[in-house]
Design an enzyme around this catalytic site. Sequence first.
Site, PDB file in Angstrom:
ATOM      1  N   CYS A 174      36.305  -2.034  34.560  1.00 24.33           N
ATOM      2  CA  CYS A 174      36.726  -3.046  33.771  1.00 24.33           C
ATOM      3  C   CYS A 174      37.867  -3.635  33.924  1.00 24.33           C
ATOM      4  O   CYS A 174      38.251  -4.850  34.152  1.00 24.33           O
ATOM      5  CB  CYS A 174      35.857  -3.116  32.099  1.00 24.33           C
ATOM      6  N   PHE A 225      25.110  -6.306  32.076  1.00 19.92           N
ATOM      7  CA  PHE A 225      26.322  -6.224  33.432  1.00 19.92           C
ATOM      8  C   PHE A 225      25.387  -6.510  34.503  1.00 19.92           C
ATOM      9  O   PHE A 225      23.495  -7.134  34.631  1.00 19.92           O
ATOM     10  CB  PHE A 225      26.492  -5.009  33.750  1.00 19.92           C
ATOM     11  N   ASP A 227      25.915  -8.480  38.434  1.00 18.55           N
ATOM     12  CA  ASP A 227      26.369  -8.653  40.170  1.00 18.55           C
ATOM     13  C   ASP A 227      27.273  -9.483  40.748  1.00 18.55           C
ATOM     14  O   ASP A 227      27.482 -10.787  39.802  1.00 18.55           O
ATOM     15  CB  ASP A 227      25.632  -7.658  40.675  1.00 18.55           C
ATOM     16  N   HIS A 316      39.440 -10.749  29.686  1.00 15.85           N
ATOM     17  CA  HIS A 316      37.792  -9.413  30.307  1.00 15.85           C
ATOM     18  C   HIS A 316      37.190  -9.460  29.489  1.00 15.85           C
ATOM     19  O   HIS A 316      37.431  -9.118  28.502  1.00 15.85           O
ATOM     20  CB  HIS A 316      38.046  -8.424  30.527  1.00 15.85           C
ATOM     21  N   GLY A 319      32.258  -7.482  25.947  1.00 12.23           N
ATOM     22  CA  GLY A 319      30.696  -7.650  25.157  1.00 12.23           C
ATOM     23  C   GLY A 319      32.082  -8.329  24.381  1.00 12.23           C
ATOM     24  O   GLY A 319      32.967  -8.419  23.853  1.00 12.23           O
ATOM     25  N   PRO A 320      30.955  -9.485  23.898  1.00 13.93           N
ATOM     26  CA  PRO A 320      31.080  -9.599  22.558  1.00 13.93           C
ATOM     27  C   PRO A 320      31.876  -8.952  21.407  1.00 13.93           C
ATOM     28  O   PRO A 320      33.346  -9.564  20.786  1.00 13.93           O
ATOM     29  CB  PRO A 320      29.366 -10.519  21.915  1.00 13.93           C
ATOM     30  N   ASN A 349      28.970  -9.212  31.449  1.00  9.65           N
ATOM     31  CA  ASN A 349      30.242  -8.118  32.729  1.00  9.65           C
ATOM     32  C   ASN A 349      30.081  -7.714  33.860  1.00  9.65           C
ATOM     33  O   ASN A 349      28.926  -6.863  34.098  1.00  9.65           O
ATOM     34  CB  ASN A 349      29.887  -7.402  31.627  1.00  9.65           C
TER      35      ASN A 349
END
Length: 398
Positions: A174, A225, A227, A316, A319-320, A349
Amino acid sequence: MSHNNKNVNGASNHFFQPSRRLPTPGKATILAIGKALPPQLVPQDCLVEGYMRDTNCKDLRIKEKLERLCKTTTVKTRYTVMSKEILEKYPELATEGTPTINQRLEIANEAVVEMAKEASLACIKEWGRSVDEISHIVYVSSSEIRLPGGDLHLSTELGLRSDVGRVMLYFLGCYGGVTGLRVAKDIAENNPGSRVLLTTSETTILGFRPPNNARPYDLVGAALFGDGAAAVIIGTEPIIGTESPFIELNFAMQQFLPGTKNVIDGRLTDEGINFKLGRDLPEKIQENIEEFCKKLIAKNDELQGSNYNDLFWAVHPGGPAILDRLEKTMKLENEKLNCSRKALMDFGNVSSNTIFYVIENMREEMKNKKDGGEEWGLALAFGPGITFEGILLRSLLI
């Protein structure tokens, strides 16, 4: 790849927004941006039924858990390379315990370069100059494995010069997008007149598998996640009237947290990539993020004593929970992370790509503000290590 959503995929007209703030001499700037997405759009409220069907899973407890996870992610839509056609051709991908790494790479290697090509072409179109003017390429992906790598395949597909300087960044996860920015910044600033194409491309094909109670992390990946690909062109001393810089990369820094290398654990196996995420990941980030940000801010004397809300934030969205903890720790106003939350909602993500979706959102937000918004800000990303990547940014839009 789909060519039906050119607006979604970032193939916009050349961006000639004039910059009133002059770039700092010798500092790298982002001159253009583009993105690409695979054709399969997955609404989050349809994901559970589709995932259970595609993996032939009948376990109601797993279904209920996935439903809960999908609601907590805040994701609304995602894009994926996986399709009905792929599962029909490779049914073994949905079979537990089957060695499928060769099949996964056969799909992923081609898909990530195709998405990277589409994102790069969108970026080059916005930039408005010839591909012959690209002197370097930085290619970031955690989704392909081969020699030669995607950097060479993409350079060939784009028709770049054979003497283009290539850098390949593999398996960073990430934080890879911000690492790519740091590397491209160094190249641009140390090679006057250079123009660096930075592209990131990711697919979840390597990690797709049937759910298993022994691997609860698989469900997190299924719920979160997506793409996609992204691209930016970076250079110093922008050409007035031809190039349109909108962000200056003022200072970059990386740091890892000792003793945390197992908090995010990824292993390549015969069945693809297996990930384990420690429950304490958001907590570890929360405990260390302010000190890291202070180090970045300290690089500019003008910002000493600034309130964190005087900055813009390109974070970035892993996640929340990570966004919520950062917001609380830094005492940020609600709207400060809107661009990150919107990227997470629209795309999930997407690993290394996601920071560029955040930056694109931020550019639009700045364009719509009468005064362009805040001049200074931070780009932040977190990943395996635990590794922090950060860049002190300066907006050139006003």
